[in-house]
Write a protein that holds these residues in place. Sequence first.
Motif, short mmCIF file in Angstrom:
data_model
loop_
_atom_site.label_atom_id
_atom_site.label_comp_id
_atom_site.label_asym_id
_atom_site.label_seq_id
_atom_site.Cartn_x
_atom_site.Cartn_y
_atom_site.Cartn_z
N MET A 28 35.72 -1.34 131.45
CA MET A 28 36.66 -0.26 131.20
C MET A 28 37.38 -0.54 129.89
SD MET A 28 36.08 1.60 133.85
CE MET A 28 37.43 2.73 134.12
N SER A 29 38.29 0.36 129.50
CA SER A 29 38.86 0.29 128.16
C SER A 29 40.21 -0.39 128.10
CB SER A 29 38.97 1.71 127.59
OG SER A 29 39.76 2.54 128.42
N TRP A 30 40.75 -0.85 129.23
CA TRP A 30 42.08 -1.47 129.19
C TRP A 30 41.94 -2.97 129.04
CZ3 TRP A 30 41.01 2.67 132.50
CH2 TRP A 30 41.66 3.84 132.14
N THR A 31 42.63 -3.50 128.04
CA THR A 31 42.42 -4.89 127.64
C THR A 31 43.74 -5.64 127.64
OG1 THR A 31 40.61 -4.16 126.22
CG2 THR A 31 41.42 -6.39 125.88
N CYS A 32 43.72 -6.85 128.17
CA CYS A 32 44.88 -7.74 128.19
C CYS A 32 44.59 -8.94 127.29
CB CYS A 32 45.17 -8.23 129.61
SG CYS A 32 45.41 -6.89 130.80
N GLY A 33 45.49 -9.22 126.36
CA GLY A 33 45.32 -10.36 125.47
C GLY A 33 46.12 -11.54 125.97
N ILE A 34 45.46 -12.68 126.16
CA ILE A 34 46.12 -13.89 126.64
C ILE A 34 46.64 -14.66 125.43
CG2 ILE A 34 45.84 -16.02 127.96
CD1 ILE A 34 43.55 -14.70 129.46
N ILE A 35 47.98 -14.82 125.36
CA ILE A 35 48.60 -15.46 124.21
C ILE A 35 49.41 -16.67 124.66
CG2 ILE A 35 48.71 -13.24 123.02
CD1 ILE A 35 51.74 -13.23 123.55
N GLY A 36 49.83 -17.47 123.69
CA GLY A 36 50.64 -18.65 123.99
C GLY A 36 50.40 -19.73 122.96
N LEU A 37 51.15 -20.82 123.07
CA LEU A 37 50.97 -21.96 122.18
C LEU A 37 49.65 -22.66 122.47
CD1 LEU A 37 54.51 -23.65 122.17
CD2 LEU A 37 53.48 -22.28 120.35
N PRO A 38 49.14 -23.45 121.53
CA PRO A 38 47.98 -24.30 121.84
C PRO A 38 48.30 -25.23 123.01
CG PRO A 38 48.38 -24.26 119.46
CD PRO A 38 49.56 -23.58 120.11
N ASN A 39 47.29 -25.52 123.80
CA ASN A 39 47.40 -26.44 124.94
C ASN A 39 48.35 -25.94 126.03
OD1 ASN A 39 45.61 -28.03 123.60
ND2 ASN A 39 47.04 -29.69 123.16
N ALA A 40 48.59 -24.61 126.06
CA ALA A 40 49.40 -24.05 127.14
C ALA A 40 48.58 -23.79 128.39
CB ALA A 40 50.08 -22.76 126.68
N VAL A 130 50.99 -16.94 128.36
CA VAL A 130 50.87 -18.15 129.17
C VAL A 130 51.83 -19.21 128.63
CG1 VAL A 130 49.33 -20.00 129.94
CG2 VAL A 130 48.48 -17.64 129.76
N VAL A 131 52.66 -19.74 129.51
CA VAL A 131 53.68 -20.72 129.12
C VAL A 131 53.45 -22.01 129.89
CG1 VAL A 131 56.15 -21.16 128.87
CG2 VAL A 131 55.29 -18.80 128.75
N ARG A 132 53.42 -23.09 129.17
CA ARG A 132 53.16 -24.39 129.79
C ARG A 132 54.38 -24.88 130.56
NH1 ARG A 132 50.40 -29.61 126.78
NH2 ARG A 132 50.98 -31.18 128.34
N CYS A 133 54.17 -25.16 131.84
CA CYS A 133 55.23 -25.71 132.70
C CYS A 133 54.72 -26.97 133.39
CB CYS A 133 55.69 -24.68 133.72
SG CYS A 133 56.48 -23.22 133.02
N ASP A 151 59.22 -22.69 123.76
CA ASP A 151 57.84 -22.28 123.51
C ASP A 151 57.73 -20.75 123.47
OD1 ASP A 151 57.38 -24.97 123.62
OD2 ASP A 151 56.22 -24.93 125.48
N VAL A 152 58.39 -20.09 124.42
CA VAL A 152 58.37 -18.62 124.45
C VAL A 152 58.98 -18.07 123.17
CG1 VAL A 152 59.40 -16.59 125.56
CG2 VAL A 152 58.36 -18.39 126.95
N GLU A 153 60.10 -18.63 122.75
CA GLU A 153 60.79 -18.13 121.56
C GLU A 153 59.96 -18.33 120.30
OE1 GLU A 153 64.51 -20.14 121.80
OE2 GLU A 153 65.39 -18.68 123.21
N VAL A 154 59.20 -19.43 120.22
CA VAL A 154 58.34 -19.65 119.06
C VAL A 154 57.29 -18.54 118.96
CG1 VAL A 154 56.52 -21.13 118.11
CG2 VAL A 154 58.66 -22.15 118.89
N VAL A 155 56.64 -18.25 120.07
CA VAL A 155 55.60 -17.21 120.07
C VAL A 155 56.21 -15.85 119.77
CG1 VAL A 155 53.93 -16.01 121.51
CG2 VAL A 155 54.07 -18.50 121.59
N GLU A 156 57.33 -15.53 120.43
CA GLU A 156 57.94 -14.22 120.24
C GLU A 156 58.42 -14.03 118.80
OE1 GLU A 156 59.57 -13.18 124.72
OE2 GLU A 156 60.96 -14.08 123.27
N THR A 157 58.93 -15.07 118.20
CA THR A 157 59.38 -14.97 116.81
C THR A 157 58.22 -14.64 115.89
OG1 THR A 157 61.22 -16.50 117.15
CG2 THR A 157 60.44 -16.23 114.89
N GLU A 158 57.08 -15.26 116.11
CA GLU A 158 55.93 -14.99 115.26
C GLU A 158 55.44 -13.56 115.42
OE1 GLU A 158 54.98 -16.92 112.86
OE2 GLU A 158 56.52 -18.35 113.49
N LEU A 159 55.50 -13.03 116.65
CA LEU A 159 55.11 -11.64 116.85
C LEU A 159 56.07 -10.69 116.14
CD1 LEU A 159 54.11 -11.65 120.65
CD2 LEU A 159 52.69 -12.13 118.65
N LEU A 160 57.37 -10.99 116.22
CA LEU A 160 58.37 -10.18 115.53
C LEU A 160 58.16 -10.20 114.02
CD1 LEU A 160 61.58 -11.15 117.52
CD2 LEU A 160 60.79 -8.82 117.19
#
Length: 390
Positions: A28-40, A130-133, A151-160
């Motif tokens: 189907m046409s709906w796609t989810c992108g898995i994002i996060g830091l390396p080794n998360a 995906v966030v490493r816990c 870790d979340v803030e690092v990824v979100e900042t780069e997206l912004l």
Amino acid sequence: MVDGAACIWAKLFAENLKPTTDYWLLTMSWTCGIIGLPNAGKTTIFNALTAGHAEVASYPFSTIAPNTGVVPVPDPRLTELGRLLKPQKLTFATIEFVDVAGLIEGASQGEGLGNQFLAAIREVDLLVHVVRCFAAGSCPHPLVGLDPKRDVEVVETELLLSDLEIIGRQRLKAEKAAKAGDKAATAALAVLLKVEEGLNRGQWARDLGLSAQELGYLQATPLLTLKPCLFVANLSEEEFHDGPHYTGMKQLAAARSAPVVPILGDLEVELQDFPPEERREFLQGLGLEEPGIYRLVRESQRLLELVTFYTIAGVEVRAWHVPAGTPAPQAAGRVHSDMEKGFIRAEVMRLDDLTRLGSPARVREAGRLHSEGREYLVQDGDILLFRFQR
């Protein structure tokens, strides 16, 4: 062709169905992108979802080219239809997941595989962060110490920052056209300035309360911060029962009004090889009713605001996804383009009526089958028969 993921998920969702039933999946046409830091643990989660064997390594950027997998959506209603009607084919609706390279600080400026990473996720419909816990000496953290919030803030900042760059380029083009007297460009410029101001304040574009008209001016601007997002807390067994890092992740997700799905990534990959009964007993021992990946797929479906309708055609019972509020002709087009072009009407029965009464014939006899025209908006749980002119 049915891939390994399809076979495994079909067995998990449809246990006790007729042994001769075949299971077929359609991309189907709906796609989810898995994002996060390396080794998360992004690729581990991807492998758990798709029963795949993408490389998992303890060093950054082991994922270079995106991994893509099509995942059936857990659907007890479809399973019940299978038990009731015993079709030869039972087809689950699906969502596509894309696992891309890890994002590091400076990715918006091209650090690491930043440009490649950001290009790969611009076209997805939903972000799965995906966030490493978990702590693991064999899998070093790319930053100092274990800190999910950071870790979340690092990824979100780069997206912004990446979106600010795109908005800046679009604004310059709109300013030039607006000065030349282009009224559409003038209207678009106002929207671009509004979004740019919000991003500079650290607000995601989706949280700016943009109207449908304003969103229309952004159609050609694939902003990452416009996409819905959910968090996956990738846990160890030690962290699972209210460990401090998972507790912090739940608080962070609540502050962002976003769902968080706890998943024991490594364990869920191992469970793929367990017989169903052993898998069930193992999960019950952890206090779980089902694998976390099931909830992840359902949450993805919910955030994408998809409704499910069903078709019964010959030997096949099938689930389909359409966005909420889809008119019947467009839903027919999901089945076949000819059905939309020649749409006459949709004959509609409700799934709960069919399961209660036992057969389509009895639904018709009870007066619970009704015809709808072009203006009908498909509802979740509809069973549809499309009448069309060839």
